[in-house]
Every structure is written in structure tokens, then in C-alpha cells.
Design a protein around this motif. Structure first.
Motif, short mmCIF file in Angstrom:
data_model
loop_
_atom_site.label_atom_id
_atom_site.label_comp_id
_atom_site.label_asym_id
_atom_site.label_seq_id
_atom_site.Cartn_x
_atom_site.Cartn_y
_atom_site.Cartn_z
N THR A 19 0.83 -1.22 0.00
CA THR A 19 0.00 0.00 0.00
C THR A 19 0.86 1.26 0.00
O THR A 19 0.56 2.24 0.69
N LYS A 20 1.93 1.23 -0.77
CA LYS A 20 2.83 2.38 -0.88
C LYS A 20 3.08 2.71 -2.35
O LYS A 20 2.90 1.85 -3.22
N VAL A 21 3.50 3.95 -2.60
CA VAL A 21 3.92 4.34 -3.94
C VAL A 21 5.40 4.05 -4.05
O VAL A 21 6.22 4.57 -3.29
N SER A 22 5.79 3.18 -4.98
CA SER A 22 7.19 2.81 -5.13
C SER A 22 8.02 3.99 -5.62
O SER A 22 7.49 4.96 -6.18
N GLU A 23 9.31 3.90 -5.44
CA GLU A 23 10.21 4.95 -5.93
C GLU A 23 10.10 5.10 -7.45
O GLU A 23 10.13 6.21 -7.98
N ALA A 247 -0.51 -3.44 -18.59
CA ALA A 247 0.74 -3.01 -17.99
C ALA A 247 1.27 -4.07 -17.04
O ALA A 247 0.51 -4.95 -16.61
N PRO A 248 2.53 -4.01 -16.66
CA PRO A 248 3.04 -4.90 -15.61
C PRO A 248 2.25 -4.70 -14.31
O PRO A 248 1.49 -3.74 -14.16
N THR A 249 2.43 -5.58 -13.36
CA THR A 249 1.65 -5.55 -12.12
C THR A 249 1.97 -4.32 -11.27
O THR A 249 2.94 -3.60 -11.52
N ASN A 250 1.16 -4.12 -10.25
CA ASN A 250 1.37 -3.00 -9.33
C ASN A 250 2.64 -3.18 -8.49
O ASN A 250 3.14 -2.22 -7.91
N ASP A 251 3.17 -4.39 -8.42
CA ASP A 251 4.43 -4.61 -7.72
C ASP A 251 5.63 -4.54 -8.67
O ASP A 251 6.77 -4.74 -8.26
N GLU A 252 5.34 -4.27 -9.95
CA GLU A 252 6.40 -4.14 -10.95
C GLU A 252 6.39 -2.76 -11.62
O GLU A 252 6.83 -2.61 -12.75
N ASP A 253 5.88 -1.77 -10.89
CA ASP A 253 5.86 -0.39 -11.39
C ASP A 253 5.15 -0.26 -12.74
O ASP A 253 5.62 0.41 -13.66
N GLY A 254 3.98 -0.89 -12.83
CA GLY A 254 3.22 -0.84 -14.07
C GLY A 254 2.83 0.56 -14.49
O GLY A 254 2.83 0.89 -15.68
N VAL A 255 2.50 1.42 -13.52
CA VAL A 255 2.14 2.81 -13.85
C VAL A 255 3.33 3.52 -14.48
O VAL A 255 3.20 4.23 -15.48
N ALA A 256 4.53 3.35 -13.90
CA ALA A 256 5.74 3.98 -14.45
C ALA A 256 6.00 3.49 -15.87
O ALA A 256 6.38 4.29 -16.74
N PHE A 257 5.78 2.22 -16.11
CA PHE A 257 5.97 1.65 -17.45
C PHE A 257 5.09 2.38 -18.47
O PHE A 257 5.55 2.76 -19.56
N ILE A 258 3.83 2.59 -18.12
CA ILE A 258 2.89 3.24 -19.03
C ILE A 258 3.27 4.70 -19.26
O ILE A 258 3.25 5.20 -20.40
#
Length: 266
Positions: A19-23, A247-258
Motif C-alpha cells: 500500500t505504498k507508492v514505489s520509488e 501493464a506490468p503488475t502494481n508490484d512491478e511499477d506498471g504505472v511507471a511503465f505506461i
């Protein structure tokens, strides 16, 4: 011009399993804003639960909350609201009592329940919001239309209830599940797609320039509306079917990928 606005769900999408925003996601969001793009959080949570993330990341656009029932501006001002009509709220409460579901009600930035259970503990720990106990039977005397009604129970029972209520209240209410154990009821126009459409128009961003990212059934409306609809790899099959890309999963920085692939073209 390319994509100018990205709207993303939080739990299961922007936020990782802790439940955190990754770096990685935080850096990509910052780079998108530095490039002149708008970053919108679109959550089933109330604003008070979203606000700490919004402020920590220094986001530059309004926030969609309560599944789209309320849009809040960058200074915490209300821009848009759609509440559950009183008569329908009472019908949903009667149904929930018949099913013996745990119930929470939301008014503005206030969360209420009748009596504390393990469901209360789970929700408060996850959302960071403390509710107020009103006492057994308190919801039988509604005097104000709620933004949202949340019922909690086993995933199988919630899934069955979602199908039943979605059919019964088609065109009258939005019936969504943001998590398998959560049944969320809002005004029929209170969904993320409608709120995102309102927000894009208000900000002068065309539909074709919008990206929407999510993992839950409650994200489908905005995924379908956006110029580019994105489902997370950890999303259900129905969400992926509604999306243009995965996109990749939420544990694989999918948002950053997009963001890097479609907004920053990196």
C-alpha cells in the motif's frame, strides 16, 4: 500533441502490495508533471484517505474520489458531487441487513458504521481513516443522502450480490467492487468514467489525450472512456478485456511503465 493526462486507480494499481507508492512510480509521476502532463488519482476512497498520497507526491490535478461520486480540486474544494438518493439508499440498507452484510456509510469526509467488527479494523488499517460508531440500528434513520454505501463480506457473497443488485438497479445506481470483499454503491452517474470525462473537459484535455489505468471492475468505465485504456497485469479478465493494453503488475511499477512508454516516449 500526445497524451496529456493520466488517471489512475490507487489500490492494486498505483500502490504496491505494501500500500505504498514505489520509488519507480513516484519518479515517473514527477517526470510526467515536469513534462507538462496532468496526474489524476481516481479512487473509491474518500478524499481524506487519498489526500496524504496527493500531497506527498505534489500532484497537479484534481482528485476523483468515492468511485466518481466526488471530485476535489487541488486546494481541497469540491468540484462535482453525486449522492445516493435517499429512497434508494434505504432500499440498499434493507437488502444489506437481509444479507447480514457489514455496512459503512459516507457523508462528505466522514465515515460511519453502527458497531465495530473485524471488517471495521481491516478497513481502517487499509485506508488510514477512522470511522465513528453510531450504535445498532442507527442507519434505519437516515436524514442525509450518502456519497457511498459500502458492504463487506466474503468475496463469493459479495460477487453474487453485485450481480443481483447491478441487474435490479440498472440505470438507477452504480454497483461496483473495488476489492473482492467490498460492495460499493453510488449514484448511477457516480462512476470513474463520468468523473474523468467531467474533469478532462474542465481542464481542456480531449478524450483522445487521456490515459486511464486500473485493476478493478470499478475502473472499467474510465478505462473504456479514455483514449488509451490500461489494465494492470494483476487485473481480472473482465478489466483486461475492456483495456487497450496491459501493464506490468502494481508490484512491478506498471504505472511507471505506461508513463514512460506512452506519455514520455522513452
Amino acid at each position: 500533441m500526445g497524451y496529456r493526462l493520466i488517471a489512475m486507480d490507487m489500490d492494486g494499481t498505483l500502490l504496491n502490495g505494501d500500500t505504498k507508492v514505489s520509488e519507480g512510480n513516484a519518479k515517473a509521476l514527477g517526470d510526467a508533471m515536469a513534462a507538462g502532463c496532468h496526474v489524476v488519482l481516481a479512487s473509491g476512497r474518500m478524499y481524506a484517505s487519498v489526500q496524504p498520497f496527493f500531497e506527498a507526491m505534489g500532484l497537479n490535478a484534481p482528485v476523483i474520489t468515492y468511485q466518481g461520486a466526488r471530485v476535489m480540486g487541488t486546494r481541497g474544494e469540491e468540484l462535482y458531487r453525486k449522492c445516493v438518493p435517499m429512497e434508494l439508499a434505504r432500499e440498499i440498507l434493507a437488502y444489506a441487513r437481509e444479507k447480514d452484510f457489514y455496512i459503512q456509510m459516507y457523508w462528505d469526509e466522514r465515515l460511519f458504521y453502527e458497531e465495530r467488527t473485524n471488517h471495521t479494523d481491516y478497513y481502517e488499517a487499509k485506508s488510514g481513516i477512522k470511522g465513528t460508531a453510531l450504535g445498532r440500528g442507527a442507519f434505519d434513520h437516515l436524514t442525509e443522502e450518502p456519497f457511498k454505501i459500502l458492504c463487506m463480506d466474503r468475496a463469493s457473497r459479495i460477487s453474487e450480490a453485485r450481480r443481483e443488485l447491478a441487474e435490479r438497479y440498472a440505470g438507477k445506481l452504480q454497483v461496483a467492487t473495488s476489492e473482492p470483499e467490498y460492495l460499493e454503491i453510488t449514484h448511477h452517474e457516480a462512476h470513474k468514467g463520468a468523473a474523468l470525462s467531467f474533469l478532462a473537459e474542465t481542464m481542456g484535455v480531449s478524450q483522445s489525450d487521456v490515459i486511464a489505468v486500473g485493476d478493478g471492475r470499478n475502473d472499467i468505465s474510465m478505462i473504456r472512456w479514455a483514449g488509451l485504456g490500461v489494465a494492470m497485469e494483476n487485473a481480472s479478465a473482465s478489466v483486461k478485456e475492456a483495456a487497450d493494453v496491459v501493464a506490468p503488475t502494481n508490484d512491478e511499477d506498471g504505472v511507471a511503465f505506461i508513463i514512460r512508454k506512452y506519455m514520455l516516449k522513452q
